[in-house]
Scaffold this active site. Structure first.
Site, short mmCIF file in Angstrom:
data_model
loop_
_atom_site.label_atom_id
_atom_site.label_comp_id
_atom_site.label_asym_id
_atom_site.label_seq_id
_atom_site.Cartn_x
_atom_site.Cartn_y
_atom_site.Cartn_z
CD GLU A 151 -2.51 1.80 0.44
OE1 GLU A 151 -3.13 1.00 -0.28
OE2 GLU A 151 -2.54 3.04 0.27
CB CYS A 184 -17.39 6.78 0.49
SG CYS A 184 -16.77 5.54 -0.63
CE1 TYR A 210 -12.80 -4.56 11.65
CE2 TYR A 210 -12.98 -4.65 9.25
CZ TYR A 210 -13.49 -4.93 10.50
OH TYR A 210 -14.69 -5.58 10.62
CB VAL A 251 4.07 -2.26 -6.69
CG1 VAL A 251 4.54 -3.17 -7.82
CG2 VAL A 251 3.67 -3.09 -5.46
CB ALA A 269 -16.86 1.59 -1.29
CG ASN A 273 -15.58 -3.98 0.61
OD1 ASN A 273 -14.59 -4.41 1.21
ND2 ASN A 273 -16.05 -2.77 0.79
#
Lengths: 447, 447
Positions: free
Chosen positions: A38, A48, A67, A86, A298, A302
């Site tokens: 990340e 959002c 989380y 990356v 979103a 998911n």
């Protein structure tokens, strides 16, 4: 079909889709190694939520993360690498810029979850201080900080994000919203957006049909020049939409779809074996049209992560697509949409007919404001409903009902006969969805 | 198939179903004669609104009528006869007690829309003053009047009506609620009704598992005696349910269904040619079980009327049935259900599995109370979802979504993949319906 032991999975991007995939894999295959790379210092971040952070409703930016990173590391056993970019993808390996140097990691399965990035305006002086986008959550504290100090805020764009940010900031500040189309929320038909337009005019300086030509200042931003006028600006917030973040995938030779996002099949597989794409960087299927579409939201992100994770871990599962179901609000107006607008339906070649009704959202004897305006779009040939848009009170439940029926490819008859609950303070005995269907019967010559 | 000219239609009952049928016929066949015979002095009355009248939210009882009788007479051309009781039905004619004498009317098509009536308790002294039912709206002013004067109010029964009336009156009065089952709202499973039970205990004197043995007093009611105790009562409100009002139809020789309501086919036709039944007196199909069922609710009643009216006027249309979708509330708790509870599913022979979750109704970073408890019941063999119940915050939109999916016979997979909208102040990114489906995957061994 059970994959071999000791598989190594690399996931590029720790947003909703990436973390959903990682979590799913570790649940099904606790012994596998799963690395998530990340770029920012947040995982499972929720862009959002930014408008609610800007309004002060949400106090700290860290609350927007579903989380904490330690939850994923300790409870789920995922190797989360924060601040790790990356820089190169090759067969079986990635190069990652991590703590100042390039590290190498091997992979057997790879997931692109690189998300979307804010579109930039093609005008001069974008690099001034005080010109910011609402996309990643990292910049949100800067926006809140500047907004608290200055008075003249210009928002460029009036899609969901523009409207939500305008709502959040206009309660304390003078806000100018600039939109190049004739109406705010260009994804809606005018029967709906006319009502939003009326409300926005009372709350912000809404400039429609103006194209931004220049954002100028010396060092920091001072004004926004449009095709019609110019506006003082201490802060400019760009909310003109997003585009898929596919640079790495392109460099690696992954095939793109027509939308410009990464082409995927129902298993979220890309054109290369063992390589998946999920979330805002991935193309999927539009459930209404059945055609490839890019739906950077979103909730589908998911689920794409969940499906890709299942498939990687050996449980075959198909992702059926999405339909851009959305709800938002501006002051007391709720606004929502499921499926296609009429103009979108026409663009897709449907023989579209529509009905717009304004009615009570609840029983008429319950006091208080309670109107809803609802537009239903259907295909004249098949009677299939293609989309529902609504604005006013009690919008959410109708968009939930409509999303569910549209998902099942329901007809106008289905909308009429679906047994929605009646409860006077919440819904009238003839629900607005049912009334719209009844009016559509007449339009379609059913009765 | 166009019926002859000059058809005469008689409709017995001017509630939701009867007036919907009458309106539909006059719209399609403006020249036909349509007589509606209504026993009370109200048409299109809404008994579901009574609790909101009792609470004072609705000021006048006449507001509970969707439309005034003059609207139906003048705008729609329907011959509405108020205070007119049909006393006998024969082939081609009815006898009506109207303004003190019996009149005769001819019919070519007949519609039974005789509704339901409150069940009576089989105990002594039902005829005392101060013992009243919540069914027709005519008695509601008496209840409000007595409730305003006295302090000790006993409600017998804790279904929807009992709970809503308890909510309405307990804000100012001491209320005792007596329920013979172990939980309030016996139509729900205990995972849901346990939460309601906890809230009711804080607001009223809730007596569970007690059977009423006697209601006593001299002239007017003084106390209620149960299997466990006795309670002072200045007013007793009976809310133990309703039963179909089928006396006239039985006398005329119309066939009844297993439920005790008038048997109908999909066209709302009864066993006699040209005779229809709609609303609370009619049996219909339960969409979930596919079996005959009696569903005395206002929204299906209206649609049955619409369908019967269409068929009478020559437009063939089928009524697919209903599923008892409902929402109600008690103080801050919203409560809702679509389809079957687990105990109902078991009773119908399904191999029922269930999942109950308690989760946030909206994004967790939005402040304030926001929990919802949701139970999903599915069939283990087919994965079809049989029912959804919920209590807490944000219940309506989930019951709308669930009703829509259940109507289309959706599976657990459909509930997981249906694209519900995500909007932080209204719904979390993993919607409770989707989360429940995901947990059900595990229960069903899908993953």
């Amino acid at each position: 079909m059970i994959p071999e032991e000791d598989v190594k999975v690399a996931i590029i991007g720790g947003g909703a889709g990436g973390m959903a995939a990682a979590s799913r894999i570790k649940r099904l295959r606790p012994d596998w190694r799963v690395d998530v790379f990340e770029k920012t210092s947040y995982v499972s971040h929720a862009p959002c939520g930014i408008p609610f952070y800007l309004s002060g409703m949400v106090e700290s930016i860290s609350e927007l993360c579903a989380y904490d990173v330690n939850f994923f590391r300790e409870k789920r056993g995922i190797n989360v690498h924060l601040n790790s970019e990356v820089v190169k993808v090759e067969d079986g390996r990635v190069e990652v810029l991590e703590r100042g140097k390039v590290q190498e990691y091997e992979w057997d399965r790879l997931v692109f979850a690189t998300g979307a990035k804010a579109k930039r305006l093609n005008v001069r002086c974008m690099e001034l201080d005080g010109v910011l986008c609402v996309s990643g959550i990292e910049r949100a504290p800067i926006i809140r900080e500047i907004a608290s100090k200055y008075d003249n805020i210009v928002i460029i764009g009036s899609g969901y994000i523009g409207v939500e940010v305008a709502d959040a900031l206009s309660r304390k500040k003078r806000i100018t919203v600039i939109e190049q189309e004739s109406h705010p929320m260009p994804g809606y038909d005018h029967e709906i957006s006319d009502i939003l337009l009326g409300e926005m005019r009372q709350r912000v300086n809404l400039r429609l049909g103006e194209r931004v030509l220049e954002i100028s200042g010396s060092g920091r931003v001072e004004k926004v020049v449009t095709s019609a006028d110019e506006y003082r600006a201490d802060l400019v917030i760009l909310a003109i939409g997003v585009e898929p973040n596919v640079k790495l995938a392109l460099e690696y030779g992954i095939e793109m779809g027509q939308s410009g996002a990464i082409k995927t099949n129902e298993y979220m597989e890309t054109s290369k074996n063992g390589v998946y794409a999920v979330g805002d960087c991935a193309e999927t299927t539009n459930i209404i049209t059945g055609k490839p579409d890019w739906i950077p939201l979103a909730a589908p992100a998911n689920k794409m992560g969940y499906v890709a994770g299942s498939n990687i871990a050996g449980i075959r599962m198909k992702f059926p697509g999405a339909m851009k179901s959305q709800i938002t609000s501006f002051y007391d107006l709720e606004i929502g949409k499921a499926g296609l607008s009429e103009k979108e339906a026409v663009r897709h070649g449907y023989d579209a007919v529509s009905v717009t009704i304004t009615t009570r959202s609840r029983a008429k004897y319950i006091p208080g404001e309670g109107n809803i305006t609802l537009k239903m779009v259907a295909d004249a040939k098949t009677h299939r409903v293609l989309g529902v848009q609504a604005i006013g009170k009690g919008v959410s439940k109708r968009i939930y009902g409509a999303s569910a029926l549209l998902y099942k490819k329901a007809t106008v008859e289905d909308f009429f006969f679906a047994d929605f609950p009646f409860y006077p303070p919440k819904s009238p005995v003839w629900d607005p969805l049912v009334l719209a269907a009844r009016n559509m019967f007449r339009k379609l010559g059913i009765s």
